[in-house]
Structure formats: structure tokens, C-alpha cells
Design an enzyme around this catalytic site. Structure first.
Site, PDB file in Angstrom:
ATOM      1  N   HIS A   5       0.785  -1.240   0.000  1.00 53.60           N
ATOM      2  CA  HIS A   5       0.000   0.000   0.000  1.00 53.60           C
ATOM      3  C   HIS A   5       0.814   1.286   0.000  1.00 53.60           C
ATOM      4  CE1 HIS A   5       0.858  -0.071   4.323  1.00 53.60           C
ATOM      5  NE2 HIS A   5       0.580   1.211   4.324  1.00 53.60           N
TER       6      HIS A   5
HETATM    7  C1  UD1 Z   1      -2.254   5.217   6.012  1.00 59.10           C
HETATM    8  C2  UD1 Z   1      -1.008   5.711   6.741  1.00 59.10           C
HETATM    9  C3  UD1 Z   1       0.053   4.622   6.732  1.00 59.10           C
HETATM   10  C4  UD1 Z   1      -0.493   3.296   7.251  1.00 59.10           C
HETATM   11  C5  UD1 Z   1      -1.725   2.931   6.436  1.00 59.10           C
HETATM   12  C6  UD1 Z   1      -2.349   1.615   6.867  1.00 59.10           C
HETATM   13  C7  UD1 Z   1      -0.617   8.143   6.495  1.00 59.10           C
HETATM   14  C8  UD1 Z   1       0.226   9.167   5.863  1.00 59.10           C
HETATM   15  N1  UD1 Z   1      -0.430   6.871   6.068  1.00 59.10           N
HETATM   16  O1  UD1 Z   1      -1.898   5.034   4.639  1.00 59.10           O
HETATM   17  O2  UD1 Z   1       1.138   5.023   7.531  1.00 59.10           O
HETATM   18  O3  UD1 Z   1       0.499   2.289   7.090  1.00 59.10           O
HETATM   19  O4  UD1 Z   1      -2.681   3.996   6.583  1.00 59.10           O
HETATM   20  O5  UD1 Z   1      -3.348   1.227   5.969  1.00 59.10           O
HETATM   21  O6  UD1 Z   1      -1.416   8.469   7.342  1.00 59.10           O
HETATM   22  N2  UD1 Z   1      -9.083   4.384   1.204  1.00 59.10           N
HETATM   23  C9  UD1 Z   1     -10.324   3.822   1.061  1.00 59.10           C
HETATM   24  N3  UD1 Z   1     -10.979   3.418   2.198  1.00 59.10           N
HETATM   25  C10 UD1 Z   1     -10.446   3.552   3.421  1.00 59.10           C
HETATM   26  C11 UD1 Z   1      -9.175   4.146   3.550  1.00 59.10           C
HETATM   27  C12 UD1 Z   1      -8.496   4.543   2.434  1.00 59.10           C
HETATM   28  O7  UD1 Z   1     -10.848   3.660  -0.026  1.00 59.10           O
HETATM   29  O8  UD1 Z   1     -11.106   3.143   4.417  1.00 59.10           O
HETATM   30  C13 UD1 Z   1      -8.336   4.782  -0.011  1.00 59.10           C
HETATM   31  C14 UD1 Z   1      -8.578   6.184  -0.452  1.00 59.10           C
HETATM   32  O9  UD1 Z   1      -8.625   6.196  -1.840  1.00 59.10           O
HETATM   33  C15 UD1 Z   1      -7.355   6.930   0.035  1.00 59.10           C
HETATM   34  C16 UD1 Z   1      -6.272   5.873  -0.058  1.00 59.10           C
HETATM   35  O10 UD1 Z   1      -6.949   4.643   0.216  1.00 59.10           O
HETATM   36  O11 UD1 Z   1      -7.090   8.064  -0.739  1.00 59.10           O
HETATM   37  C17 UD1 Z   1      -5.162   6.063   0.920  1.00 59.10           C
HETATM   38  O12 UD1 Z   1      -5.671   6.175   2.261  1.00 59.10           O
HETATM   39  P1  UD1 Z   1      -4.909   7.075   3.356  1.00 59.10           P
HETATM   40  O13 UD1 Z   1      -5.534   6.914   4.666  1.00 59.10           O
HETATM   41  O14 UD1 Z   1      -4.697   8.424   2.824  1.00 59.10           O
HETATM   42  O15 UD1 Z   1      -3.469   6.444   3.455  1.00 59.10           O
HETATM   43  P2  UD1 Z   1      -3.028   4.933   3.515  1.00 59.10           P
HETATM   44  O16 UD1 Z   1      -2.370   4.650   2.222  1.00 59.10           O
HETATM   45  O17 UD1 Z   1      -4.106   4.000   3.973  1.00 59.10           O
END
Ligand code: UD1
Length: 354
Positions: A205
Site C-alpha cells: 500500500h
Molecule cells: C495510512 C497511513 C500509513 C499506514 C496505512 C495503513 C498516512 C500518511 N499513512 O496510509 O502510515 O500504514 O494507513 O493502511 O497516514 N481508502 C479507502 N478506504 C479507506 C481508507 C483509504 O478507499 O477506508 C483509499 C482512499 O482512496 C485513500 C487511499 O486509500 O485516498 C489512501 O488512504 P490514506 O488513509 O490516505 O493512506 P493509507 O495509504 O491507507
């Protein structure tokens, strides 16, 4: 004492579980604030249910966005919450945007901040998590470090006076759930087409692996060519990026089986049933180590350097090495136990009380 925990992303729910349990056994008041950074049911709600974490007292519902937009939305929503509760401690976890927002909001309101999982460093200043953890450590009033290596990093940065070595709360929860999964008091049977020991578990991820389409395509091909079938537990970011760039994930020959992210007990069961783990997650590297499975980490560095000793964990960005690495035999030597004794959460309560 009143303690307010700020959480928002999947790894933070896992860390919150033993801490919430430890507070529940005391007379202290524990308020849980969920920022809404992770909002899918299987990225959030299932962790509260399976790990028996009380429902959040406050849910900010911020959702996704660029780092600034997401962190800013949390910040502007948190001021009113902290003002209403006026806790004795704001407790923040790990290194996500939710960690940084909770810290900033609290210090600007002169509320004491405790950072759980302080002192970890990748020394890769391009990682959003590295910005978040460095800034949080320098702003917080007490630094709850999981390992001696983390304590040493804090000392190097002049932060020893605020640092306490408490052990790793992920050990608390990982061992408790492992035992419950083994005696079948927790978890559902895994719905995967593999026999025990005949697959590797994978998660991808991180931005450095998902955001460049060429890197992402090479990674997916590399997983499919690993030689051992891969159970790919696909994070929403991975699924979205593959769809955007037309990269096919599932392979009809069974080399790559795509599954939704798993709840925590099923994840522990999947790792226990695997021949190894291939990941870019911080938490999963350590869970593989704690559960005695080899790990291949698709990054150039790790915060959990103790896992590298004796070869339990190997770092590589080169996916052509997966056939030799993914399901390699476990090291013959005894596994060192640098991640505490499984009672770190109680020490969080003690440190904040003192
Ligand atoms: C975040 C943390 C990372 C952690 C990870 C665990 C930061 C900078 N990063 O990264 O350290 O290892 O969580 O998973 O805070 N999305 C969904 N549904 C959800 C959550 C996310 O669809 O419930 C999608 C969205 O398109 C979003 C993307 O995933 O834009 C990334 O989610 P985000 O929370 O921004 O960061 P992670 O990559 O999950």
C-alpha cells in the site's frame, strides 16, 4: 485522570485495543476520537468489533484527501473536541496523518501529548510517515518507545529526558489474538483456495510502491511470478491505482489470489497458515516476526530493524528475487524477542499516571 486517544487508520486501531483494555481496568476516563481517515468497514469497524474496542466517543468523519487537505480537516475538527474534553493527556499513536493532527491540535491548546510508538525512524525523508513521526516526537511531552533502538534514536535527537521504554503494545495484542485464534475462541475460517503452508500472504500500500504505474505493474508481475501462490490482501489504495492504470491483479492460474483486507484475527490466522509474508507494511513485518514466519519487505529500509537480525526479515525492492525469498526456510536459530513481554499497555497507563 482523563486521557483522550486520537486514532484514524487501521494500524492505530490494533494499537488502541490493548490500551483501551488497560484503561478499562482502571478508574481513569478514556475518550476515543476516530478521525475517519480510514472509513471502509473492513479497514475500521471490524477492528473495533473483533478487538472489543469501545465505540469511538467522537467520529470526525474526515475521509480521504491529499496529505494537507486530510491533515487540515482533522486539525480544524479537533480543536472543538479537545476544548470540550480538556483531557489530562492526548494520546497519539504511530505515524499517520491522524497522529500529526492530534499532536498539533493538542500542543497549540497547551494540552500534554503522549506519543505511543515514539522513536521509530526509517531515515527516509520522502515518506509521509517519517515526517509525521519526527514532528510528533519533537512536539510531544512524553515519548513512549517500543524498543531500545527507538530510545537510542530519541537520545540522538536530544529527546531522552522525555522518553520512556515501555515495550510494544502490538506484542500485547498479537499474542493475545494468536492464542485465541489457536483455541478457536476468535476468528472465522479463512475463505481462501490454499492449504496451510502452501501460500504466502502479501500486502502492498505504500506510495513508493503504488503511485508510479511502472513500479506498480512490475510489482504485481513479480508477485505473480513468486513461485509460491500469493494471497494478496488488497488495500483500497492498491485496488484503486491498479484500476486507474489498467493493471490486472487476479490471475486465473492461481498464482495471485486477490482478497479484501482481513480483520485482525483472520490476518493472524492467515500468517500462521502461510509459508511467509511479502509486504511493505510496517506492522505486518513485525507480526510475521512475532508469529515466527519469514518476511520479505518490499522497501529499501525498515523502522523495525530488529526483525532483520538472523534473516527473519529481508529488505528488497527487486521483485525478481521473490522466487528465492518469498517462502525461504525459517532461520534455524532461536528468534530474539526485542518487542517486549506482552504487557506494554499497562506501562502506558502507569507512565501517564506518574
Ligand atoms: C495510512 C497511513 C500509513 C499506514 C496505512 C495503513 C498516512 C500518511 N499513512 O496510509 O502510515 O500504514 O494507513 O493502511 O497516514 N481508502 C479507502 N478506504 C479507506 C481508507 C483509504 O478507499 O477506508 C483509499 C482512499 O482512496 C485513500 C487511499 O486509500 O485516498 C489512501 O488512504 P490514506 O488513509 O490516505 O493512506 P493509507 O495509504 O491507507
Amino acid at each position: 485522570m482523563k486521557v483522550l486517544s486520537v486514532v484514524g487508520a487501521r494500524p492505530q486501531f490494533v494499537k488502541l485495543a490493548p490500551v483501551a483494555e488497560a484503561f478499562a481496568a482502571t478508574d481513569h476516563e478514556h475518550v476515543i476520537v476516530h478521525t475517519g481517515q480510514h472509513y471502509d468497514k473492513n479497514m475500521s469497524d471490524v477492528f473495533f468489533a473483533d478487538l472489543r474496542i469501545p465505540d469511538p466517543d467522537v467520529h470526525l468523519g474526515v475521509g480521504s484527501g491529499s496529505h494537507g487537505v486530510q491533515t487540515g480537516a482533522m486539525l480544524s475538527a479537533l480543536d472543538a473536541v479537545l476544548d470540550e474534553h480538556r483531557p489530562d493527556w492526548v494520546l497519539v499513536y504511530g505515524d499517520t496523518n491522524s497522529t500529526l493532527a492530534g499532536t498539533l491540535s493538542a500542543v497549540k491548546m497547551h494540552l500534554p501529548v503522549a506519543h505511543l510508538e515514539a522513536g521509530l525512524r526509517s531515515f527516509n525523508r520522502r515518506m509521509p510517515e517519517e515526517h509525521n513521526r519526527v514532528l510528533t516526537d519533537h512536539a510531544a511531552d512524553i515519548l513512549l518507545a517500543p524498543t531500545q533502538v527507538a530510545m537510542d534514536h530519541l537520545a540522538t535527537e536530544g529527546l531522552s529526558a522525555r522518553a520512556r521504554l515501555i515495550g510494544d503494545v502490538m506484542t500485547d495484542v498479537c499474542f493475545r489474538v494468536r492464542d485465541a485464534v489457536r483455541d478457536k475462541s476468535l476468528g472465522k475460517p479463512l475463505d481462501v483456495p490454499f492449504k496451510s503452508g502452501e501460500y504466502v500472504v502479501s500486502t502492498i500500500h505504500r506510495a513508493e510502491n503504488t503511485d508510479d504505474p511502472e513500479r506498480l505493474a512490475a510489482l504485481v508481475e513479480g508477485l505473480a511470478a513468486a513461485g509460491t501462490p500469493v494471497l494478496l490482501l488488497a488495500h483500497p489504495r492498491l485496488v484503486a491505482k491498479c484500476a486507474e492504470h489498467g493493471i490486472k491483479l487476479e490471475r486465473p492460474d492461481g498464482s495471485l489470489h486477490v482478497h479484501e483486507p482481513l480483520a485482525y484475527p483472520e490476518m493472524v490466522a492467515a500468517v500462521l497458515g502461510s509459508a511467509g509474508v511479502v509486504t511493505d507494511s510496517g506492522g505486518l513485518q513485525k507480526e510475521a516476526f512475532l508469529l515466527g514466519r519469514v518476511c520479505t519487505t518490499l522497501r529499501t529500509e525498515t523502522e523495525w530493524v530488529e526483525t532483520l537480525e538472523d534473516g527473519w526479515n529481508v529488505l528488497t525492492s527487486d521483485v525478481s528475487k521473490l522466487p528465492e525469498l518469498a517462502a525461504r526456510p525459517a532461520p534455524a536459530s532461536d528468534r530474539p524477542m526485542p518487542y517486549g513481554d506482552g504487557h506494554a499497555a499497562g506501562r502506558v497507563v502507569t507512565a501517564l499516571t506518574e
